[in-house]
Write a protein that holds these residues in place. Structure first.
Motif, mmCIF file in Angstrom:
data_model
loop_
_atom_site.group_PDB
_atom_site.id
_atom_site.type_symbol
_atom_site.label_atom_id
_atom_site.label_comp_id
_atom_site.label_asym_id
_atom_site.label_seq_id
_atom_site.Cartn_x
_atom_site.Cartn_y
_atom_site.Cartn_z
ATOM 1 N N TYR A 187 -5.175 9.245 1.589
ATOM 2 C CA TYR A 187 -5.685 8.494 0.290
ATOM 3 C C TYR A 187 -4.870 7.082 0.321
ATOM 4 C CZ TYR A 187 -8.761 11.985 -1.387
ATOM 5 O OH TYR A 187 -9.457 12.838 -1.707
ATOM 6 N N VAL A 188 -5.223 6.305 -0.089
ATOM 7 C CA VAL A 188 -5.202 4.521 0.269
ATOM 8 C C VAL A 188 -4.818 4.488 -1.439
ATOM 9 C CG1 VAL A 188 -6.928 3.532 0.563
ATOM 10 C CG2 VAL A 188 -4.268 3.167 1.064
ATOM 11 N N CYS A 189 -3.536 3.448 -1.604
ATOM 12 C CA CYS A 189 -3.351 3.239 -3.566
ATOM 13 C C CYS A 189 -2.612 1.115 -3.498
ATOM 14 C CB CYS A 189 -2.644 4.544 -3.882
ATOM 15 S SG CYS A 189 -2.337 3.307 -6.170
ATOM 16 N N HIS A 190 -3.309 0.876 -3.615
ATOM 17 C CA HIS A 190 -2.607 -0.680 -3.749
ATOM 18 C C HIS A 190 -1.397 -0.381 -4.757
ATOM 19 C CE1 HIS A 190 -1.308 -4.839 -4.144
ATOM 20 N NE2 HIS A 190 -2.300 -4.939 -3.479
ATOM 21 N N LYS A 191 -0.058 -0.720 -4.537
ATOM 22 C CA LYS A 191 1.226 -0.834 -5.827
ATOM 23 C C LYS A 191 0.323 -1.237 -6.759
ATOM 24 C CE LYS A 191 4.566 -0.671 -2.533
ATOM 25 N NZ LYS A 191 5.684 -0.948 -2.104
ATOM 26 N N ASN A 192 -0.695 -2.544 -6.804
ATOM 27 C CA ASN A 192 -0.347 -3.690 -8.378
ATOM 28 C C ASN A 192 -1.562 -3.260 -8.562
ATOM 29 O OD1 ASN A 192 2.106 -4.664 -7.276
ATOM 30 N ND2 ASN A 192 0.750 -6.417 -6.226
ATOM 31 N N VAL A 193 -3.040 -1.993 -8.636
ATOM 32 C CA VAL A 193 -3.660 -1.535 -8.892
ATOM 33 C C VAL A 193 -3.582 -0.400 -9.423
ATOM 34 C CG1 VAL A 193 -6.477 -1.093 -8.266
ATOM 35 C CG2 VAL A 193 -5.141 -3.164 -7.443
ATOM 36 N N GLY A 194 -3.233 1.170 -8.730
ATOM 37 C CA GLY A 194 -3.252 2.061 -9.359
ATOM 38 C C GLY A 194 -4.507 2.831 -8.495
ATOM 39 N N LEU A 232 0.803 -0.790 0.030
ATOM 40 C CA LEU A 232 -0.143 -0.442 -0.116
ATOM 41 C C LEU A 232 0.649 1.018 0.552
ATOM 42 C CD1 LEU A 232 -2.816 -1.514 2.729
ATOM 43 C CD2 LEU A 232 -2.599 -0.959 -0.030
ATOM 44 N N VAL A 233 0.279 1.985 -0.933
ATOM 45 C CA VAL A 233 0.939 3.549 -1.110
ATOM 46 C C VAL A 233 -0.309 4.801 -0.130
ATOM 47 C CG1 VAL A 233 1.791 5.656 -1.920
ATOM 48 C CG2 VAL A 233 2.269 3.114 -2.770
ATOM 49 N N MET A 234 0.065 5.438 0.662
ATOM 50 C CA MET A 234 -0.848 6.011 2.048
ATOM 51 C C MET A 234 -0.119 7.734 1.530
ATOM 52 S SD MET A 234 -1.301 2.789 4.752
ATOM 53 C CE MET A 234 0.252 3.086 4.987
ATOM 54 N N ALA A 235 -1.140 8.317 1.308
ATOM 55 C CA ALA A 235 -1.253 9.722 1.265
ATOM 56 C C ALA A 235 -1.529 10.381 1.598
ATOM 57 C CB ALA A 235 -0.465 9.754 -0.498
ATOM 58 N N GLY A 236 -1.542 11.697 1.422
ATOM 59 C CA GLY A 236 -2.342 12.518 2.016
ATOM 60 C C GLY A 236 -1.673 13.949 1.346
ATOM 61 N N LEU A 237 -3.375 14.705 1.214
ATOM 62 C CA LEU A 237 -3.380 14.989 -0.386
ATOM 63 C C LEU A 237 -4.327 16.600 0.536
ATOM 64 C CD1 LEU A 237 -3.236 15.264 -3.238
ATOM 65 C CD2 LEU A 237 -5.674 14.506 -3.236
ATOM 66 N N CYS A 238 -3.195 17.805 -0.228
ATOM 67 C CA CYS A 238 -3.952 19.239 1.104
ATOM 68 C C CYS A 238 -4.372 19.991 -0.452
ATOM 69 C CB CYS A 238 -2.185 19.603 0.800
ATOM 70 S SG CYS A 238 -2.223 21.698 1.719
ATOM 71 N N ASN A 239 -5.474 19.757 0.271
ATOM 72 C CA ASN A 239 -5.869 20.985 -0.440
ATOM 73 C C ASN A 239 -6.808 22.329 1.123
ATOM 74 O OD1 ASN A 239 -7.579 19.941 -2.253
ATOM 75 N ND2 ASN A 239 -8.691 18.159 -0.468
#
Length: 136
Positions: A65-72, A44-51
């Motif tokens: 936000y989260v993203c699975h490395k093999n799905v994108g 998993l890639v977990m990121a903080g998105l700034c607004n």
């Protein structure tokens, strides 16, 4: 000394891009927001998105936000321990990626009919020129 710094920087970028798999920055930022933190855990890639807040004198909000490395595919990380966090500072300026690059980002239910809420800013249809209906 400068050549050493340049080599280290290039090496770090190459390692970083490989470690996030299919989770592409332009797919979450969409030319409007900026990633301000990233954590890697298993696949998993977990990121903080700034607004920026509506009133820009009040600062910004970072949403997880989260993203699975093999799905994108980036999705809201409802299991993030910090959750949505407010900050006094404004967000950094977002990168501007070309539409051709962003249009290749994975989307949920890619085969469904598009609605105005699901369209990218660049895809939003222009006004047809029809007169709007009046509500009585």
């Amino acid at each position: 000394m400068w050549s050493t710094i340049t080599i280290v920087t290039i090496f770090v970028v190459a390692v970083d891009s490989g470690s996030v798999g299919l989770c592409r920055t332009e797919c979450i930022e969409q030319n409007a927001r900026k990633i301000v933190r990233v954590h890697l855990k298993d696949d998993l890639v977990m990121a903080g998105l700034c607004n920026n807040k509506t009133d820009t004198t009040e600062g910004s909000i970072v949403t997880p936000y989260v993203c699975h490395k093999n799905v994108g595919l980036w999705t809201l990380d409802e299991l993030d321990e910090e959750g949505v966090v407010s900050f006094d500072k404004l967000c950094p300026t977002p990168e501007q990626y070309p539409y051709e690059l962003r249009s290749t980002c994975p989307r949920i239910n890619e085969n469904r009919d598009e609605t105005p809420m699901a369209l990218d800013v660049d895809e939003y249809p222009a006004s047809s020129g029809d007169t709007p209906l009046l509500l009585a």
